[in-house]
Design an enzyme around this catalytic site. Structure first.
Site, PDB file in Angstrom:
ATOM      1  N   HIS A  95       0.897  -1.358  -0.033  1.00  0.00           N
ATOM      2  CA  HIS A  95      -0.107   0.080   0.185  1.00  0.00           C
ATOM      3  C   HIS A  95       0.953   1.123   0.019  1.00  0.00           C
ATOM      4  CE1 HIS A  95      -3.120   2.958   1.385  1.00  0.00           C
ATOM      5  NE2 HIS A  95      -3.991   2.082   1.048  1.00  0.00           N
ATOM      6  N   ASP A 110      -7.888  -4.196  -0.623  1.00  0.00           N
ATOM      7  CA  ASP A 110      -8.332  -4.157  -2.047  1.00  0.00           C
ATOM      8  C   ASP A 110      -8.294  -5.721  -2.522  1.00  0.00           C
ATOM      9  OD1 ASP A 110      -8.971  -1.546  -2.407  1.00  0.00           O
ATOM     10  OD2 ASP A 110      -6.951  -1.066  -2.655  1.00  0.00           O
TER      11      ASP A 110
END
Length: 437
Positions: A314, A372
């Protein structure tokens, strides 16, 4: 400590061929997190701007809503850890927290839910508005257009200087976003719109509008509704990301709230932002079979190969994404409830997760599965089409957008956004008439 009360200073010397002047700039401290150097006086005193593409080292505002510590893997809503909220709270309670700054009492929660539920319906004329879209329009295009059009229907909540107008607009946006999202989905498949049922909870109502039809009764699965509720909580806000900054920038001009949220939806649509979980599913389709996973993992390790494993690591979190821990649990609860054992993409995802968590390369670089990765798997398992993934993200993020927008409007130090630039084009030159070029 209020950031404005801090007394530290940063000292620097600007050297060039003319001078070596020294300047002092205030250093502000928040309640937690890195200090920030206040550069508001920089241009006036030095005739220089800062240069920060992507604003990755620039604080654009002062906020009390969400705090992220990417190094430690921390995400707080108004001071509360995200995992505690996801485990013990529900989405409506989190909405109240983000808007008002405190968790509600029992009575406050009941009144808030009633206030939001009152606005779940859309103006009936918006049914005709949907007919103007092509049937194959991307649902995010429909969302952008429809949310922006709300300002043409709800004139009684457009005065941003009126606190009551602002709160009514906030309630409307939170309430109507699931209705609009479900209608966008139903329109894309040629199915009739399902009106909201106000006796259902927020996540239950969303699933009902998405998957029910007028021909038969529909029972909301409590495991799936709980999973959807958690997903909404985990995505409700995430500090000053691209879409939230877009909402604030649009709002800084005095634009109405519906236009600002529509702008946020447009920003969220990008594959580097809200489209990440859609990219995960596309990657799993590219891998095609569990036996190919090792080959693709090796491609991801090859610095000369452009292939990337989507859903790992991330930009902000340099440790494990705190939302992913909750989503991992939710993912396996959903797969277990639905009894999915022969879905190829999900088999690939489960095996890829296992290999990545055991691989020294990914562990050393802290490339853990992020939120995600798991949300895409959950949506796929629930039967939600890939094109709708980012729409669900927008439904969840709406409360964060309106909370941030309200905070921005109420901030006396807020000015219209006007980033500067490093100009590298031509300097002044004389115009040459067409016949002489």
């Amino acid at each position: 400590m209020n950031a404005k009360d801090n007394l530290k200073n940063a000292n620097f010397t600007l050297t060039d061929n003319r001078s070596g002047d020294t300047y002092d700039l205030p250093v502000l401290s928040g309640s937690v997190g890195p200090d920030v150097i206040d550069v508001r006086r920089l241009y006036a005193e030095t005739d220089c701007f800062t240069y920060d593409p992507g604003y990755t080292s620039t604080g654009s505002c002062e906020s009390k809503i969400t705090y992220i510590d990417g190094e430690q893997g921390v995400l707080l809503y108004r001071g509360y850890p995200i995992d505690q909220l996801a485990e013990n709270s529900d989405f409506m309670e989190v909405c109240y927290l983000l808007l008002y700054g405190e968790l509600p009492t029992g009575e406050q929660k009941v009144q808030f839910e009633k206030g939001v539920t009152y606005h779940t319906m859309l103006n009936e004329q918006l049914n005709y508005f949907f007919r103007g879209f092509r049937r194959d329009a991307h649902p995010m295009a429909v969302m952008c257009g429809t949310v922006g059009a709300l300002s043409a229907f709800y004139h009684d909540s457009l005065d941003i200087s009126d606190p009551k107008h602002r709160m009514v607009a906030s309630y409307r946006l939170i309430a109507k976003m699931p209705t609009i999202a479900a209608m966008a989905y139903k329109f894309s498949i040629g199915a009739p719109f399902m009106y909201p049922r106000n006796n259902l909870k927020y996540a239950e109502n969303f699933l009902y509008m998405m998957f029910s039809n007028p021909c038969e009764d529909y029972e909301v699965n409590p495991i799936l509704s709980k999973a959807m509720d958690r997903i909404l909580i985990l995505h409700a806000d995430h500090e000053q990301n691209a879409s939230t900054s877009t909402v604030r920038l649009a709002g800084s001009s005095g634009a109405n709230p519906f236009a600002c949220i529509s702008a946020g939806i447009a920003s969220l649509w990008g594959p580097a932002h809200g489209g990440a979980n859609e990219a995960v599913l596309n990657m799993l389709e590219e891998i095609e079979h569990p036996k190919n996973i090792t080959k693709f993992v090796e491609k991801a390790k090859d610095k000369d190969d452009p292939f990337r494993l989507m859903g790992f690591g991330h930009r902000v979190y340099k440790n494990f994404d705190p939302r992913a821990k909750v989503m991992h649990q939710t993912c396996h609860e959903v797969l277990g409830e639905l009894g999915i054992t022969n879905e190829p993409l999900l088999d690939i995802a489960v095996e890829l997760e296992r290999l990545a968590l055991e691989d020294d390369y990914f562990v050393e670089k802290k490339l853990y599965p992020n939120v995600d990765f798991y949300s895409g798997i959950i949506f796929k398992a629930m039967g939600i089409p890939t094109s709708l993934f980012t729409v669900l993200f927008a439904v969840a993020r709406t409360v964060g957008w309106v909370a941030q927008w309200n905070e921005m409007v109420e901030d006396p130090s807020q000015k219209i956004g006007r980033p500067r630039q490093l100009y590298t084009g031509e300097t002044t030159r004389e115009f040459v008439p067409l016949g002489q070029r």
